[in-house]
Design a protein around this motif. Structure first.
Motif, PDB file in Angstrom:
ATOM      1  N   ARG A   1       0.824  -1.213   0.000  1.00 20.84           N
ATOM      2  CA  ARG A   1       0.000   0.000   0.000  1.00 20.84           C
ATOM      3  C   ARG A   1       0.860   1.266   0.000  1.00 20.84           C
ATOM      4  O   ARG A   1       0.447   2.309  -0.504  1.00 20.84           O
ATOM      5  CB  ARG A   1      -0.929   0.003   1.210  1.00 20.84           C
ATOM      6  N   ALA A   2       2.054   1.163   0.572  1.00 22.76           N
ATOM      7  CA  ALA A   2       2.928   2.331   0.666  1.00 22.76           C
ATOM      8  C   ALA A   2       3.533   2.718  -0.670  1.00 22.76           C
ATOM      9  O   ALA A   2       3.921   3.880  -0.857  1.00 22.76           O
ATOM     10  CB  ALA A   2       4.034   2.071   1.684  1.00 22.76           C
ATOM     11  N   VAL A   3       3.608   1.767  -1.621  1.00 25.45           N
ATOM     12  CA  VAL A   3       4.339   2.049  -2.866  1.00 25.45           C
ATOM     13  C   VAL A   3       3.497   1.916  -4.128  1.00 25.45           C
ATOM     14  O   VAL A   3       3.967   2.281  -5.211  1.00 25.45           O
ATOM     15  CB  VAL A   3       5.573   1.131  -2.996  1.00 25.45           C
ATOM     16  N   ALA A   4       2.279   1.388  -4.022  1.00 25.57           N
ATOM     17  CA  ALA A   4       1.490   1.135  -5.229  1.00 25.57           C
ATOM     18  C   ALA A   4       0.019   1.458  -4.987  1.00 25.57           C
ATOM     19  O   ALA A   4      -0.418   1.608  -3.843  1.00 25.57           O
ATOM     20  CB  ALA A   4       1.654  -0.313  -5.680  1.00 25.57           C
ATOM     21  N   GLU A   5      -0.725   1.527  -6.086  1.00 23.05           N
ATOM     22  CA  GLU A   5      -2.143   1.872  -6.048  1.00 23.05           C
ATOM     23  C   GLU A   5      -2.962   0.775  -6.723  1.00 23.05           C
ATOM     24  O   GLU A   5      -2.430  -0.037  -7.485  1.00 23.05           O
ATOM     25  CB  GLU A   5      -2.380   3.200  -6.782  1.00 23.05           C
ATOM     26  N   PRO A   6      -4.276   0.720  -6.447  1.00 21.30           N
ATOM     27  CA  PRO A   6      -5.126  -0.249  -7.145  1.00 21.30           C
ATOM     28  C   PRO A   6      -4.958  -0.139  -8.656  1.00 21.30           C
ATOM     29  O   PRO A   6      -4.885   0.961  -9.211  1.00 21.30           O
ATOM     30  CB  PRO A   6      -6.532   0.147  -6.696  1.00 21.30           C
ATOM     31  N   GLY A   7      -4.878  -1.286  -9.316  1.00 21.26           N
ATOM     32  CA  GLY A   7      -4.686  -1.327 -10.758  1.00 21.26           C
ATOM     33  C   GLY A   7      -3.233  -1.418 -11.180  1.00 21.26           C
ATOM     34  O   GLY A   7      -2.943  -1.749 -12.336  1.00 21.26           O
ATOM     35  N   ASP A   8      -2.298  -1.157 -10.268  1.00 27.17           N
ATOM     36  CA  ASP A   8      -0.878  -1.212 -10.610  1.00 27.17           C
ATOM     37  C   ASP A   8      -0.411  -2.649 -10.850  1.00 27.17           C
ATOM     38  O   ASP A   8      -1.051  -3.620 -10.413  1.00 27.17           O
ATOM     39  CB  ASP A   8      -0.034  -0.609  -9.483  1.00 27.17           C
ATOM     40  N   VAL A   9       0.726  -2.764 -11.532  1.00 32.36           N
ATOM     41  CA  VAL A   9       1.339  -4.060 -11.841  1.00 32.36           C
ATOM     42  C   VAL A   9       2.455  -4.346 -10.838  1.00 32.36           C
ATOM     43  O   VAL A   9       3.307  -3.481 -10.583  1.00 32.36           O
ATOM     44  CB  VAL A   9       1.906  -4.066 -13.275  1.00 32.36           C
ATOM     45  N   VAL A  10       2.442  -5.551 -10.280  1.00 29.89           N
ATOM     46  CA  VAL A  10       3.449  -5.970  -9.308  1.00 29.89           C
ATOM     47  C   VAL A  10       4.155  -7.212  -9.843  1.00 29.89           C
ATOM     48  O   VAL A  10       3.506  -8.222 -10.151  1.00 29.89           O
ATOM     49  CB  VAL A  10       2.816  -6.274  -7.935  1.00 29.89           C
ATOM     50  N   ALA A  11       5.473  -7.166  -9.966  1.00 26.64           N
ATOM     51  CA  ALA A  11       6.252  -8.306 -10.450  1.00 26.64           C
ATOM     52  C   ALA A  11       6.488  -9.286  -9.315  1.00 26.64           C
ATOM     53  O   ALA A  11       6.827  -8.893  -8.195  1.00 26.64           O
ATOM     54  CB  ALA A  11       7.585  -7.832 -11.019  1.00 26.64           C
ATOM     55  N   ILE A  12       6.324 -10.577  -9.613  1.00 24.58           N
ATOM     56  CA  ILE A  12       6.496 -11.622  -8.602  1.00 24.58           C
ATOM     57  C   ILE A  12       7.270 -12.794  -9.191  1.00 24.58           C
ATOM     58  O   ILE A  12       7.369 -12.939 -10.409  1.00 24.58           O
ATOM     59  CB  ILE A  12       5.126 -12.136  -8.094  1.00 24.58           C
ATOM     60  N   GLU A  13       7.817 -13.625  -8.319  1.00 24.00           N
ATOM     61  CA  GLU A  13       8.408 -14.883  -8.743  1.00 24.00           C
ATOM     62  C   GLU A  13       7.302 -15.845  -9.160  1.00 24.00           C
ATOM     63  O   GLU A  13       6.137 -15.671  -8.787  1.00 24.00           O
ATOM     64  CB  GLU A  13       9.241 -15.485  -7.596  1.00 24.00           C
ATOM     65  N   SER A  14       7.661 -16.866  -9.909  1.00 26.74           N
ATOM     66  CA  SER A  14       6.675 -17.841 -10.373  1.00 26.74           C
ATOM     67  C   SER A  14       7.254 -19.260 -10.216  1.00 26.74           C
ATOM     68  O   SER A  14       8.189 -19.616 -10.926  1.00 26.74           O
ATOM     69  CB  SER A  14       6.336 -17.585 -11.840  1.00 26.74           C
ATOM     70  N   PRO A  15       6.708 -20.035  -9.261  1.00 28.45           N
ATOM     71  CA  PRO A  15       5.592 -19.766  -8.350  1.00 28.45           C
ATOM     72  C   PRO A  15       6.008 -18.856  -7.206  1.00 28.45           C
ATOM     73  O   PRO A  15       7.190 -18.616  -6.992  1.00 28.45           O
ATOM     74  CB  PRO A  15       5.238 -21.163  -7.837  1.00 28.45           C
ATOM     75  N   THR A  16       5.014 -18.401  -6.445  1.00 32.58           N
ATOM     76  CA  THR A  16       5.299 -17.547  -5.299  1.00 32.58           C
ATOM     77  C   THR A  16       4.352 -17.871  -4.155  1.00 32.58           C
ATOM     78  O   THR A  16       3.336 -18.555  -4.334  1.00 32.58           O
ATOM     79  CB  THR A  16       5.183 -16.062  -5.674  1.00 32.58           C
ATOM     80  N   PHE A  17       4.681 -17.373  -2.986  1.00 36.65           N
ATOM     81  CA  PHE A  17       3.881 -17.589  -1.782  1.00 36.65           C
ATOM     82  C   PHE A  17       2.492 -16.992  -1.963  1.00 36.65           C
ATOM     83  O   PHE A  17       2.341 -15.838  -2.375  1.00 36.65           O
ATOM     84  CB  PHE A  17       4.596 -16.947  -0.593  1.00 36.65           C
ATOM     85  N   TYR A  18       1.481 -17.768  -1.612  1.00 36.19           N
ATOM     86  CA  TYR A  18       0.108 -17.301  -1.830  1.00 36.19           C
ATOM     87  C   TYR A  18      -0.227 -16.074  -0.975  1.00 36.19           C
ATOM     88  O   TYR A  18      -1.125 -15.315  -1.314  1.00 36.19           O
ATOM     89  CB  TYR A  18      -0.912 -18.414  -1.585  1.00 36.19           C
ATOM     90  N   GLY A  19       0.485 -15.857   0.128  1.00 36.61           N
ATOM     91  CA  GLY A  19       0.256 -14.655   0.918  1.00 36.61           C
ATOM     92  C   GLY A  19       0.561 -13.392   0.130  1.00 36.61           C
ATOM     93  O   GLY A  19      -0.123 -12.371   0.287  1.00 36.61           O
ATOM     94  N   LEU A  20       1.585 -13.450  -0.733  1.00 32.72           N
ATOM     95  CA  LEU A  20       1.877 -12.308  -1.589  1.00 32.72           C
ATOM     96  C   LEU A  20       0.751 -12.105  -2.596  1.00 32.72           C
ATOM     97  O   LEU A  20       0.352 -10.972  -2.886  1.00 32.72           O
ATOM     98  CB  LEU A  20       3.197 -12.515  -2.329  1.00 32.72           C
ATOM     99  N   LEU A  21       0.232 -13.194  -3.136  1.00 30.74           N
ATOM    100  CA  LEU A  21      -0.869 -13.099  -4.096  1.00 30.74           C
ATOM    101  C   LEU A  21      -2.112 -12.513  -3.444  1.00 30.74           C
ATOM    102  O   LEU A  21      -2.822 -11.699  -4.047  1.00 30.74           O
ATOM    103  CB  LEU A  21      -1.176 -14.478  -4.673  1.00 30.74           C
ATOM    104  N   GLN A  22      -2.378 -12.911  -2.205  1.00 31.53           N
ATOM    105  CA  GLN A  22      -3.548 -12.370  -1.509  1.00 31.53           C
ATOM    106  C   GLN A  22      -3.388 -10.887  -1.222  1.00 31.53           C
ATOM    107  O   GLN A  22      -4.357 -10.126  -1.292  1.00 31.53           O
ATOM    108  CB  GLN A  22      -3.770 -13.150  -0.218  1.00 31.53           C
ATOM    109  N   ALA A  23      -2.154 -10.477  -0.898  1.00 30.60           N
ATOM    110  CA  ALA A  23      -1.908  -9.052  -0.674  1.00 30.60           C
ATOM    111  C   ALA A  23      -2.171  -8.259  -1.951  1.00 30.60           C
ATOM    112  O   ALA A  23      -2.794  -7.191  -1.920  1.00 30.60           O
ATOM    113  CB  ALA A  23      -0.474  -8.842  -0.195  1.00 30.60           C
TER     114      ALA A  23
END
Length: 473
Positions: free
Chosen positions: A189-211
């Motif tokens: 929330r401190a660095v991004a807004e709704p609709g923004d793109v976030v790069a992640i590892e694949s696969p990744t921890f589901y907690g990051l996906l839920q965030a």
């Protein structure tokens, strides 16, 4: 003839290691005892030990003897580097996560799903003593609101521990949170807004996906190696193609792969993101659980501009129920501190003070020295069981820390169907689609290895293998 004999002795000892007679970190009997066991000379045993040391099966420790290496062998087959399609997408299919983690509270369910360590791996008695002393050591404060950034005693201890991860921080740079999950959400929330793109590892921890899902953002999967983590080259290409607002990564023993990015790769990724002005949210909850010393440095150790928001907790080490986490958000500290207050006002006093006391008295370091070997042995046992019971063609990762194992089943095995069949028999697993925003990894699963090794646990692993073979054709 003696030369052939020492090779036979070496082969026999290696076979005992593979069979689990001696687990990772166990001390081998002395040379004289081994000489009597095998009916050979001491010199033959010494030659066998040297051969096993050259092969990486055992290691010598000064004035102590020979020990089984914590990672004695590398499996012949591991999952290949992932190749996601490379387009931002909405996160879907995360409703299953709650059902999987809820199984951790079912006493009759064999817990292989949620990454929750069993109480036998935790310093329960030490924490109980720390909790009982809180009213005496912190009179009048144990019942107060602990507003952000949190108790200075705890932040001081965290700052000292962060030095082991290569990060020189002051207590003022740390914000205490209700576990790492809150730290991750606040960082996002401190660095991004709704609709923004976030790069992640694949696969990744589901907690990051839920965030990401909870903030209405989109996830961009980046090719990831099961040993080294995210591909810097693929990340650079994604940054050129898409307006990436942040990256959320787990460089140290990432969940579910268990990968450990080299220090060079961490430095490269941090430099790349800093050059593009993209913040990095680093989840390092498994960083203290390296099987072999020293503890790997955090990616934050390589930042120059305060753009890494480090998130940690004691949930995987001291206790999942402690809910003591923290963020070291760099230049975003003031913003995150305000968001923390707006979201939950304060952190619970008793857990924070108890954790601070446990760390201050040296209990945490003593515990880590013990538990690292225990986790290494636990993972090794599960890996041997997977190799023994699962269908031919199964691949698995070879973690260097943490306590989860990522398993690739034959292509025709549906891990969601396998999850349902196993749960009907009182066994919980984590199916692969949970770890992808687009529900990839249909024939993968993650196993929680942090459970006591007993007949019931081994039978559960064998049954999962049987159910998988039934579906592998």
């Amino acid at each position: 003839m003696a030369g052939f004999r020492y090779e036979e002795v070496a082969g026999s000892i290696a076979g005992q290691v593979e069979a689990g007679v001696y687990g990772p970190g166990d001390r081998l009997p002395g040379v004289r005892k081994l000489a009597r066991q095998f009916g050979v000379s001491v010199s033959t045993v010494v030659a066998a030990q040297h051969l096993l040391e050259d092969r990486g099966v055992i290691e010598a420790r000064p004035r102590s003897g020979y020990y089984v290496r914590l990672r004695p062998q590398r499996p012949p087959q591991a999952p290949e580097r992932t190749r996601p399609e490379g387009q931002p997408t909405q996160v879907t299919g995360q409703a299953l996560v709650l059902r999987v983690v809820q199984a951790a509270n079912e006493p009759d369910t064999v817990q292989l799903g949620a990454a929750v360590p069993h109480a036998e791996f935790l310093p329960t008695h030490g924490l109980q003593r720390a909790f009982s002393g809180v009213p005496r050591r912190y009179p009048g404060r144990a019942t107060d609101y602990l507003f952000p950034p949190g108790p200075v005693e705890l932040r001081q201890q965290i700052a000292r521990r962060m030095a082991d991860a290569g990060c020189r921080l002051s207590p003022e740079e740390i914000v205490v949170t209700n576990g790492a999950q809150e730290a991750l959400v606040l960082s996002l929330r401190a660095v991004a807004e709704p609709g923004d793109v976030v790069a992640i590892e694949s696969p990744t921890f589901y907690g990051l996906l839920q965030a990401i899902e909870g903030q209405g953002m989109r996830a961009l999967e980046i090719p990831t190696d099961p040993d080294e983590g995210i591909s810097p080259e693929a990340l650079a290409l994604a940054l050129e193609q898409w307006p990436v607002a942040a990256a959320m990564l787990m460089p140290n023993f990432g969940n579910p792969l268990g990968h450990r990015a080299s220090e060079g790769r961490k430095r490269e990724v941090v430099a790349l993101l800093e050059e593009r002005g993209v913040p990095l949210i680093e989840d390092d909850v498994y960083g203290d659980l390296a099987f072999e010393a020293p503890r790997p440095w955090a990616a934050k150790a390589y930042e120059d501009r305060g753009g890494v928001l480090y998130c940690g907790s004691f949930s995987k080490t001291l206790s999942p129920g402690l809910r003591v986490g923290w963020a070291a958000p760099g230049r975003f500290r003031d913003r995150l501190e305000y968001l923390k207050y707006a979201a939950s006002a304060a952190t619970p006093a008793f857990p924070g003070f108890a954790a601070a006391d446990f760390l201050a008295r040296g209990g945490y370091d003593r515990y880590l020295r013990r538990v690292r070997g225990e986790y290494a042995r636990a993972v090794a046992r599960v890996r041997r069981a997977v190799a023994r019971y699962f269908p031919e063609g199964t691949r698995q990762t070879d973690p260097e820390g943490g306590f989860v194992l990522w398993v690739e089943l034959p292509a025709e095995v549906d891990s969601l169907a396998l999850y349902q069949a196993a749960l009907a028999e009182g066994i919980s697993i984590a199916p692969g689609p949970m770890f992808s925003p687009t529900q990839r990894f249909r024939n993968f699963l993650r196993l929680n290895c942090a459970q006591p090794w007993n007949g019931n646990f081994e039978r559960a692993l064998r049954r999962i293998g049987e159910l998988a073979r039934e579906r592998s054709g």
